[in-house]
Design an enzyme around this catalytic site. Sequence first.
Site, short mmCIF file in Angstrom:
data_model
loop_
_atom_site.label_atom_id
_atom_site.label_comp_id
_atom_site.label_asym_id
_atom_site.label_seq_id
_atom_site.Cartn_x
_atom_site.Cartn_y
_atom_site.Cartn_z
N GLY A 13 8.88 -0.19 4.55
CA GLY A 13 7.80 0.80 4.69
C GLY A 13 6.50 0.06 4.98
O GLY A 13 6.26 -1.01 4.43
N GLY A 116 8.94 -6.24 1.78
CA GLY A 116 9.20 -6.06 0.36
C GLY A 116 10.57 -6.61 0.00
O GLY A 116 11.12 -7.45 0.72
N GLY A 118 13.78 -5.53 0.10
CA GLY A 118 14.89 -5.45 1.05
C GLY A 118 14.71 -6.42 2.20
O GLY A 118 15.61 -7.21 2.54
N ASP A 141 4.03 -0.60 -3.69
CA ASP A 141 4.59 -0.36 -5.04
C ASP A 141 4.28 -1.49 -6.02
O ASP A 141 4.40 -1.30 -7.23
CB ASP A 141 6.12 -0.22 -4.95
CG ASP A 141 6.55 0.88 -3.99
OD1 ASP A 141 5.76 1.80 -3.76
OD2 ASP A 141 7.67 0.79 -3.47
N GLY A 184 5.79 4.80 -5.62
CA GLY A 184 6.03 3.63 -6.46
C GLY A 184 7.50 3.33 -6.71
O GLY A 184 7.83 2.36 -7.39
N ARG A 185 8.39 4.19 -6.20
CA ARG A 185 9.83 4.07 -6.48
C ARG A 185 10.07 4.01 -7.99
O ARG A 185 9.55 4.84 -8.71
CB ARG A 185 10.43 2.84 -5.77
CG ARG A 185 10.39 2.96 -4.26
CD ARG A 185 11.36 2.00 -3.63
NE ARG A 185 11.06 0.62 -3.98
CZ ARG A 185 11.84 -0.40 -3.72
NH1 ARG A 185 12.99 -0.21 -3.11
NH2 ARG A 185 11.49 -1.63 -4.04
N GLU A 236 6.64 9.12 -8.85
CA GLU A 236 7.82 9.79 -8.27
C GLU A 236 9.13 9.43 -8.97
O GLU A 236 10.08 10.18 -8.93
CB GLU A 236 7.93 9.46 -6.77
CG GLU A 236 8.09 7.97 -6.49
CD GLU A 236 8.13 7.63 -5.00
OE1 GLU A 236 8.04 8.53 -4.17
OE2 GLU A 236 8.23 6.43 -4.69
N GLN A 290 -0.96 7.54 0.80
CA GLN A 290 -1.14 6.30 0.02
C GLN A 290 -0.88 5.04 0.85
O GLN A 290 -1.21 3.94 0.43
CB GLN A 290 -0.21 6.31 -1.20
CG GLN A 290 -0.59 7.36 -2.22
CD GLN A 290 0.56 7.71 -3.15
OE1 GLN A 290 0.66 7.17 -4.24
NE2 GLN A 290 1.45 8.60 -2.72
#
Length: 372
Positions: A13, A116, A118, A141, A184-185, A236, A290
């Site tokens: 992302g 990030g 991944g 995040d 933020g996962r 979330e 965001q």
Amino acid sequence: MAKKKIAVLTGGGDAPGLNAVIYTLTKTCILKYDYDLIGFKFGYRGLYTNDFMPLTLENTTGILHKGGSILYSSNKDNLFDYKVVENGVAVRKDVSHVAISNLKKDGVDVLAVLGGDGTLTSARDFSRLGLNVIGIPKTIDNDLLATDQTFGFDTAVNIVTEALGRLHTTAESHHRVIVVEVMGRNAGWIALYGGIAGSADIILIPEIPYTLDNIIQKIRERDARGKMFTIIVVSEGAKEEGGSVIVNKIVADSPDPVRLGGIANKLTYQLEERIGEEHEIRPVVLGHTQRGGETSPYDRILSARYGSYAAKLIHEGQYGQMVCLRGGKISAVSLEEVGGGQKLIQPETEELVQVARDLGISFGDRQVHRTK
Ligand code: F6P
């Protein structure tokens, strides 16, 4: 001797600061070290399709402050488990060798990967296959292991903080409860930082399960003090005690296929059922705002520090490393230490959880005991 050639890609992302890293890396590599650079488009997908553009002083000028990525991004393309169509049938296979042969064909010496967990796990795997790889830690995040901070996080916190300021005035005017869902996962960093900075009354994070009773008690305790509105920030990935996260969708091709989302609506509905007679309740989902817009000054500087240090690592031939921030200093850590885990809030030891409690902010996990 041929000039060193550096390839850059941005995966996962997008996060504000990607362009600032590209800008700094390009400037430093060209002006200080006289290297050539190219950028693969759409992350690892571009590496597979060999879709790239040169990175020059001319086409990177003026991008330091801009969010997004001039190289575009994708959070779906894991080349170690990639969807290809063979004889009309979609199959998943390891196509990393295609990427490696493209890099060889393009004369690339070093691959700089901005991503990030991944994206950087794949960077580690390419490093294990013998590529010269440098990682640069990105995500709003802030949940990446091995660095105190990723770029993008500060901008997201600023956006949440500004939104909470705006929501305070409207919530107060109508004596409403507003439930603000943030990203933020499975990590509550954006909610915790944004919630404190934006004076939330209740912060719900994945690391601290909540109960409806405790939330309602906090709302009523505020009512009793004449504070007839309440701002709830909910991450979330937050969940009720004994409950589970709310999944919005599954993105099958993604290294992390689960997309969270929907908790603000659920919580609003639940609160309306219980205290709808006492307050109107409204959900607000901040979503991809965001990640959008301009990069905060802090993130511009952090990204510039990361970009400059990455160029130094390349120059020194220190590969298989990710640049990181530790104790305020920029340094490097092996990519082996980065992938496969998430940095979550440790509620018992995290200073900001204590600070929030000292401020009277509820995490929905305990009864509220006010002494005055
Ligand atoms: O990892 C960054 C992030 O914005 C998360 O906070 C969020 O859960 C997810 O990405 C959203 O992904 P997408 O852009 O695929 O909807």
